[in-house]
Design a protein around this motif. Sequence first.
Motif, short mmCIF file in Angstrom:
data_model
loop_
_atom_site.label_atom_id
_atom_site.label_comp_id
_atom_site.label_asym_id
_atom_site.label_seq_id
_atom_site.Cartn_x
_atom_site.Cartn_y
_atom_site.Cartn_z
N SER A 49 0.82 -1.20 0.00
CA SER A 49 0.00 0.00 0.00
C SER A 49 0.86 1.26 0.00
CB SER A 49 -0.91 -0.01 1.23
OG SER A 49 -1.68 1.16 1.29
N LEU A 50 1.94 1.24 0.79
CA LEU A 50 2.83 2.39 0.85
C LEU A 50 3.54 2.61 -0.49
CD1 LEU A 50 4.42 1.87 4.38
CD2 LEU A 50 2.80 3.65 3.70
N MET A 51 3.97 1.50 -1.12
CA MET A 51 4.64 1.63 -2.42
C MET A 51 3.68 2.15 -3.48
SD MET A 51 7.31 -1.52 -2.85
CE MET A 51 6.94 -2.71 -1.58
N ARG A 52 2.44 1.68 -3.44
CA ARG A 52 1.45 2.16 -4.40
C ARG A 52 1.20 3.65 -4.20
NH1 ARG A 52 -2.36 -0.92 -3.01
NH2 ARG A 52 -1.93 -2.64 -4.44
N ASP A 57 2.12 9.32 -5.76
CA ASP A 57 2.65 10.64 -5.40
C ASP A 57 3.66 11.11 -6.45
OD1 ASP A 57 1.09 10.67 -3.16
OD2 ASP A 57 2.69 10.06 -1.78
N MET A 58 4.54 10.19 -6.88
CA MET A 58 5.55 10.56 -7.88
C MET A 58 4.90 10.90 -9.21
SD MET A 58 8.89 8.15 -7.19
CE MET A 58 8.04 6.59 -7.01
#
Length: 313
Positions: A49-52, A57-58
Amino acid sequence: MINFRYHVVSLTAVFLALAIGLVVGTAALNGPVADSLRENVNGLRKDNSLMRQSVNDMQKQLETEEDFIGEMAPLVLTGKLTSRRVVVLTLPSGRDQTEGVVKMLRTAGADVTGRVTVQDKFVNPDSNNNLLELAVTAARPNSAPTANLPGNGHGVETSSALLANVLLERPAGSPTVSEADRRSVLQKYAEAGYLTPEDRITGAAEAVVLVTGQPYVDKDSAKKDESVVKVAEQFDRAGAVVVAGMGSTGGNLVAVVRGDPVLSQTISTVDNANTVQGQLVTSLALAEQLTGKKAGQYGVGDNAASRLPKLPE
């Protein structure tokens, strides 16, 4: 002698042992082992979830930066190419970024005399003889000089030289190509499926932007990539050239120009024309070509000289 009762007792013992094993194993899994597995799964879900979220964001940041460049473009480009006549020639791998390149050229004040899309058939080795015949007979215009056409039997090279003759203005003292002959040549190549004029050509240009992308990867890739270079070489002989590409490795046109000590002196390249930043730099590189008579290699690749031309103070 082993009787039937013995077999029954033995089988009962085996099944009883299996049942006890299942009960004990289930109890163990329901304890610390199960808790550990749940923790690992939950941790992986959280990491995912954090990576997604990081990717999202990027992506938003990139879009914001490109929006900013787009808003800044008029301040940077206005007047840089006022009244300069430019033709945009899109090679088969560059279709996705053509609209952005054209938009920036017009923001800089350029007079885009026309847009022409080269089809894959043009660089296909099987088309060599047909292209050669078309250049020296069927499409040869009355008012365009043909004495300078290559005589080496290379169809792409010869046809590219003819197209450069009719799309770019001729040197002082050379015959001027009539509008009728210009339309006739383009029409014959279009009817044969070699190129597609995206709009009406309004006159001879003084410069060309070649929009391209990645190299070919099929069985004929080496010959096709060589033909793409031939296109650039012939237009370079006729006027100022900027190659607006995507990437600068793997043998694409940008990489070849930068690796050639002769071509890199006269052809400018931009290796990130698939971005708004690169499309803006393409116009700056063309302005440098036309006003400063200087070629430069720009972008984000390791073989780029800098990100953009040095702006006048």
